[in-house]
Motif scaffolding. Sequence first.
Motif, short mmCIF file in Angstrom:
data_model
loop_
_atom_site.label_atom_id
_atom_site.label_comp_id
_atom_site.label_asym_id
_atom_site.label_seq_id
_atom_site.Cartn_x
_atom_site.Cartn_y
_atom_site.Cartn_z
N ALA A 72 0.84 -1.20 0.00
CA ALA A 72 0.00 0.00 0.00
C ALA A 72 0.88 1.25 0.00
O ALA A 72 0.61 2.20 -0.75
CB ALA A 72 -0.92 -0.01 1.22
N PHE A 77 -2.15 0.01 -4.29
CA PHE A 77 -3.61 0.13 -4.29
C PHE A 77 -4.07 1.50 -4.77
O PHE A 77 -5.15 1.97 -4.39
CB PHE A 77 -4.17 -0.17 -2.89
N LYS A 78 -3.27 2.13 -5.62
CA LYS A 78 -3.66 3.45 -6.15
C LYS A 78 -4.94 3.38 -6.96
O LYS A 78 -5.76 4.29 -6.91
CB LYS A 78 -2.53 4.03 -7.02
N GLN A 79 -5.12 2.29 -7.72
CA GLN A 79 -6.35 2.14 -8.51
C GLN A 79 -7.58 2.05 -7.64
O GLN A 79 -8.69 2.35 -8.08
CB GLN A 79 -6.27 0.91 -9.41
N GLN A 80 -7.41 1.66 -6.39
CA GLN A 80 -8.52 1.58 -5.45
C GLN A 80 -8.67 2.86 -4.63
O GLN A 80 -9.47 2.92 -3.71
CB GLN A 80 -8.34 0.38 -4.50
N SER A 84 -0.11 6.81 -1.91
CA SER A 84 1.17 6.15 -1.60
C SER A 84 2.10 7.11 -0.86
O SER A 84 1.82 8.30 -0.75
CB SER A 84 1.83 5.68 -2.90
N LEU A 102 -7.83 -1.10 5.00
CA LEU A 102 -6.76 -1.55 4.11
C LEU A 102 -6.97 -3.01 3.70
O LEU A 102 -6.79 -3.38 2.53
CB LEU A 102 -5.39 -1.37 4.77
N THR A 105 -9.74 -3.11 1.19
CA THR A 105 -9.24 -2.68 -0.11
C THR A 105 -8.52 -3.82 -0.81
O THR A 105 -8.71 -4.05 -2.01
CB THR A 105 -8.30 -1.46 0.06
N ALA A 106 -7.68 -4.54 -0.07
CA ALA A 106 -6.93 -5.66 -0.65
C ALA A 106 -7.88 -6.78 -1.07
O ALA A 106 -7.66 -7.43 -2.10
CB ALA A 106 -5.90 -6.18 0.34
N ALA A 109 -9.49 -5.76 -4.26
CA ALA A 109 -8.52 -5.82 -5.35
C ALA A 109 -8.11 -7.26 -5.66
O ALA A 109 -7.19 -7.49 -6.45
CB ALA A 109 -7.29 -4.99 -5.00
N ARG A 111 -6.49 -9.33 -3.80
CA ARG A 111 -5.16 -9.63 -3.30
C ARG A 111 -5.21 -10.44 -2.01
O ARG A 111 -4.20 -10.99 -1.58
CB ARG A 111 -4.36 -8.34 -3.06
#
Length: 140
Positions: A72, A77-80, A84, A102, A105-106, A109, A111
Amino acid sequence: MKLTTLINSTVIIAFLALTSGIASAQTTTNKNYMSADAISEKSINTAVNADALGSNSTNISYIKPFNLVNLAYQGGFKQQGVPSGGSFIFEVQRGNITPESLIKTAINAHRLPAQLLNNKDYISGVSSQLGILTGINYPV
């Protein structure tokens, strides 16, 4: 310069120096989860039936909390919508990015598997890593 600022800066620089390249070295596999060969993963076995662990188990790999925070921070995770670098640290300190957010978000994504959102040990690990990076102590 205050001593705490100097120490925090040193920790951040050491964090970045020791972890640079980990995020870019990770590769994805089917289901968009991390490869079992990547150094930043941990495997767990989940059984369909507790009596048949050996024959009906599924191997799930996921990013360790340390590497999730590093990913992160490095912009993974910029697209989400997760910033950064210094902006990431600032947003964590303001409370706009939490360990749970966080992890969510992962998961969104692809991940991390969704069950980690309920894993207290994983959330605690992410909390610890965010605390080390930002100087914030999250309650466990």
